[in-house]
Design a protein around this motif. Sequence first.
Motif, PDB file in Angstrom:
ATOM      1  N   PRO A  23       1.179  16.828  58.039  1.00 30.13           N
ATOM      2  CA  PRO A  23       0.738  15.437  57.893  1.00 30.13           C
ATOM      3  C   PRO A  23       1.390  14.579  58.968  1.00 30.13           C
ATOM      4  O   PRO A  23       2.438  14.942  59.510  1.00 30.13           O
ATOM      5  CB  PRO A  23       1.265  15.060  56.501  1.00 30.13           C
ATOM      6  N   PRO A  24       0.799  13.463  59.329  1.00 28.83           N
ATOM      7  CA  PRO A  24       1.393  12.591  60.354  1.00 28.83           C
ATOM      8  C   PRO A  24       2.765  12.079  59.906  1.00 28.83           C
ATOM      9  O   PRO A  24       2.859  11.289  58.961  1.00 28.83           O
ATOM     10  CB  PRO A  24       0.378  11.447  60.491  1.00 28.83           C
ATOM     11  N   ILE A  25       3.821  12.550  60.593  1.00 22.28           N
ATOM     12  CA  ILE A  25       5.189  12.237  60.174  1.00 22.28           C
ATOM     13  C   ILE A  25       5.463  10.741  60.246  1.00 22.28           C
ATOM     14  O   ILE A  25       6.122  10.174  59.373  1.00 22.28           O
ATOM     15  CB  ILE A  25       6.205  13.004  61.041  1.00 22.28           C
ATOM     16  N   GLY A  26       4.953  10.072  61.300  1.00 21.93           N
ATOM     17  CA  GLY A  26       5.175   8.635  61.424  1.00 21.93           C
ATOM     18  C   GLY A  26       4.630   7.866  60.237  1.00 21.93           C
ATOM     19  O   GLY A  26       5.311   7.003  59.663  1.00 21.93           O
ATOM     20  N   ASP A  27       3.393   8.174  59.833  1.00 24.20           N
ATOM     21  CA  ASP A  27       2.792   7.512  58.683  1.00 24.20           C
ATOM     22  C   ASP A  27       3.536   7.851  57.404  1.00 24.20           C
ATOM     23  O   ASP A  27       3.684   7.012  56.504  1.00 24.20           O
ATOM     24  CB  ASP A  27       1.322   7.916  58.544  1.00 24.20           C
ATOM     25  N   LEU A  28       4.004   9.103  57.315  1.00 23.54           N
ATOM     26  CA  LEU A  28       4.732   9.537  56.128  1.00 23.54           C
ATOM     27  C   LEU A  28       6.028   8.751  55.960  1.00 23.54           C
ATOM     28  O   LEU A  28       6.333   8.242  54.877  1.00 23.54           O
ATOM     29  CB  LEU A  28       5.034  11.037  56.224  1.00 23.54           C
ATOM     30  N   LEU A  29       6.798   8.626  57.059  1.00 26.33           N
ATOM     31  CA  LEU A  29       8.062   7.883  56.996  1.00 26.33           C
ATOM     32  C   LEU A  29       7.818   6.396  56.760  1.00 26.33           C
ATOM     33  O   LEU A  29       8.553   5.749  56.004  1.00 26.33           O
ATOM     34  CB  LEU A  29       8.849   8.094  58.302  1.00 26.33           C
ATOM     35  N   MET A  30       6.784   5.857  57.395  1.00 28.20           N
ATOM     36  CA  MET A  30       6.478   4.438  57.198  1.00 28.20           C
ATOM     37  C   MET A  30       6.102   4.170  55.744  1.00 28.20           C
ATOM     38  O   MET A  30       6.509   3.156  55.151  1.00 28.20           O
ATOM     39  CB  MET A  30       5.337   4.010  58.127  1.00 28.20           C
ATOM     40  N   GLY A  31       5.340   5.077  55.156  1.00 31.72           N
ATOM     41  CA  GLY A  31       4.966   4.913  53.757  1.00 31.72           C
ATOM     42  C   GLY A  31       6.145   5.028  52.816  1.00 31.72           C
ATOM     43  O   GLY A  31       6.169   4.402  51.755  1.00 31.72           O
ATOM     44  N   MET A  32       7.162   5.819  53.212  1.00 32.37           N
ATOM     45  CA  MET A  32       8.348   5.975  52.375  1.00 32.37           C
ATOM     46  C   MET A  32       9.210   4.716  52.381  1.00 32.37           C
ATOM     47  O   MET A  32       9.752   4.317  51.343  1.00 32.37           O
ATOM     48  CB  MET A  32       9.176   7.172  52.843  1.00 32.37           C
ATOM     49  N   PHE A  33       9.348   4.096  53.551  1.00 34.70           N
ATOM     50  CA  PHE A  33      10.279   2.981  53.679  1.00 34.70           C
ATOM     51  C   PHE A  33       9.587   1.614  53.732  1.00 34.70           C
ATOM     52  O   PHE A  33      10.211   0.596  53.481  1.00 34.70           O
ATOM     53  CB  PHE A  33      11.139   3.171  54.930  1.00 34.70           C
ATOM     54  N   ILE A  34       8.305   1.598  54.085  1.00 34.19           N
ATOM     55  CA  ILE A  34       7.538   0.345  54.085  1.00 34.19           C
ATOM     56  C   ILE A  34       6.255   0.602  53.306  1.00 34.19           C
ATOM     57  O   ILE A  34       5.166   0.739  53.883  1.00 34.19           O
ATOM     58  CB  ILE A  34       7.222  -0.135  55.520  1.00 34.19           C
ATOM     59  N   PRO A  35       6.357   0.707  51.980  1.00 36.22           N
ATOM     60  CA  PRO A  35       5.169   1.057  51.184  1.00 36.22           C
ATOM     61  C   PRO A  35       4.128  -0.048  51.191  1.00 36.22           C
ATOM     62  O   PRO A  35       4.452  -1.238  51.276  1.00 36.22           O
ATOM     63  CB  PRO A  35       5.751   1.274  49.776  1.00 36.22           C
ATOM     64  N   ARG A  36       2.870   0.344  51.115  1.00 39.07           N
ATOM     65  CA  ARG A  36       1.758  -0.599  51.039  1.00 39.07           C
ATOM     66  C   ARG A  36       0.843  -0.167  49.895  1.00 39.07           C
ATOM     67  O   ARG A  36       0.684   1.028  49.646  1.00 39.07           O
ATOM     68  CB  ARG A  36       0.962  -0.627  52.351  1.00 39.07           C
ATOM     69  N   LEU A  37       0.248  -1.136  49.241  1.00 36.33           N
ATOM     70  CA  LEU A  37      -0.665  -0.860  48.143  1.00 36.33           C
ATOM     71  C   LEU A  37      -2.066  -1.313  48.530  1.00 36.33           C
ATOM     72  O   LEU A  37      -2.321  -2.518  48.631  1.00 36.33           O
ATOM     73  CB  LEU A  37      -0.232  -1.582  46.873  1.00 36.33           C
ATOM     74  N   PRO A  38      -2.973  -0.375  48.793  1.00 38.83           N
ATOM     75  CA  PRO A  38      -4.361  -0.768  49.055  1.00 38.83           C
ATOM     76  C   PRO A  38      -4.939  -1.484  47.835  1.00 38.83           C
ATOM     77  O   PRO A  38      -4.467  -1.288  46.715  1.00 38.83           O
ATOM     78  CB  PRO A  38      -5.071   0.576  49.304  1.00 38.83           C
ATOM     79  N   PRO A  39      -5.933  -2.335  48.031  1.00 41.09           N
ATOM     80  CA  PRO A  39      -6.531  -3.068  46.902  1.00 41.09           C
ATOM     81  C   PRO A  39      -7.021  -2.121  45.806  1.00 41.09           C
ATOM     82  O   PRO A  39      -7.633  -1.091  46.076  1.00 41.09           O
ATOM     83  CB  PRO A  39      -7.703  -3.813  47.548  1.00 41.09           C
ATOM     84  N   GLY A  40      -6.713  -2.488  44.572  1.00 40.76           N
ATOM     85  CA  GLY A  40      -7.181  -1.705  43.436  1.00 40.76           C
ATOM     86  C   GLY A  40      -6.354  -0.498  43.085  1.00 40.76           C
ATOM     87  O   GLY A  40      -6.768   0.309  42.244  1.00 40.76           O
ATOM     88  N   THR A  41      -5.174  -0.320  43.724  1.00 37.93           N
ATOM     89  CA  THR A  41      -4.366   0.877  43.466  1.00 37.93           C
ATOM     90  C   THR A  41      -3.082   0.575  42.709  1.00 37.93           C
ATOM     91  O   THR A  41      -2.234   1.449  42.575  1.00 37.93           O
ATOM     92  CB  THR A  41      -4.005   1.571  44.793  1.00 37.93           C
ATOM     93  N   ALA A  42      -2.913  -0.649  42.223  1.00 35.07           N
ATOM     94  CA  ALA A  42      -1.671  -1.011  41.529  1.00 35.07           C
ATOM     95  C   ALA A  42      -1.455  -0.143  40.297  1.00 35.07           C
ATOM     96  O   ALA A  42      -0.353   0.345  40.050  1.00 35.07           O
ATOM     97  CB  ALA A  42      -1.694  -2.489  41.146  1.00 35.07           C
ATOM     98  N   LEU A  43      -2.513   0.060  39.506  1.00 37.97           N
ATOM     99  CA  LEU A  43      -2.394   0.872  38.297  1.00 37.97           C
ATOM    100  C   LEU A  43      -1.968   2.292  38.634  1.00 37.97           C
ATOM    101  O   LEU A  43      -1.081   2.866  37.986  1.00 37.97           O
ATOM    102  CB  LEU A  43      -3.723   0.881  37.541  1.00 37.97           C
ATOM    103  N   LEU A  44      -2.588   2.876  39.673  1.00 39.05           N
ATOM    104  CA  LEU A  44      -2.259   4.240  40.061  1.00 39.05           C
ATOM    105  C   LEU A  44      -0.832   4.327  40.601  1.00 39.05           C
ATOM    106  O   LEU A  44      -0.105   5.293  40.311  1.00 39.05           O
ATOM    107  CB  LEU A  44      -3.249   4.737  41.117  1.00 39.05           C
TER     108      LEU A  44
END
Length: 264
Positions: A23-44
Amino acid sequence: NRDMSPGSQLTRASILRHALVQPPIGDLLMGMFIPRLPPGTALLAVALIGTTVVPYNLFLHASLVQEKWGPGLDSRESLRAARTDTAVSISVGGVITLAVMATAFGGMYVKGMQAETGRDLASALEPLLGDAAGWVFAAGMFAAGFTSAVAGPLGAAYAIAGTLGQDTDLRSVPARIVWGAVLAIGAVIALTGTNPTEVIVIAQAANGLLLPIVAVFLMVVMNSRRLMGSHRNGPLANALGGLVCLVVIGLAVYQLGGLAGLWD
């Protein structure tokens, strides 16, 4: 020795290509330390946290610690053993969770594979395992379900029996009633062929909503001089614990706001 269709013999290089999702390591690390929630995914998102840091597991762990390192043992030695046990179990569980999510992302989302049924999930293993993919996937699902079938009822038995002031010994009648009821409900759902996906997501989201209450309670207890004495939290533990509390409270508020339509 050519890279052939699923089920055929694969070369070592081909096996490595299929086994390493990369998997793209840059995106993986960014998601770990700078998480983002796409619209409609709060429940998940809250459900994922609720199923990873399950509140009832705190009661289960507390009861097991009391039985294993309870009165009569040296408190300092018991505390060291409990810390080691916690560090190892959480680290191993975290690595497994990260591996599962990274593999699912790289093997399905990036490559556009569907993941709506068990067959879809098993098909991701076919390039490496061929005709055995379904059997291996089924064995993994059985192992995951079996461990949950043990931990879930145990946690419920300890928590409910203890809350009602009943004996938490698993050989006692109240604990066995709770344990058996949880197993029976799960068996009925499985045998009737009901799709439990939405129920599971909602239940784990409820765990995520309860998590802030448990986290704040733990922070209060861990800073109590009367209860903890010299083992109270230090500045670093309080800083990390406070950060965790802020994150889970923020997610819970975000989810509640989404359910109320505030973010539409």
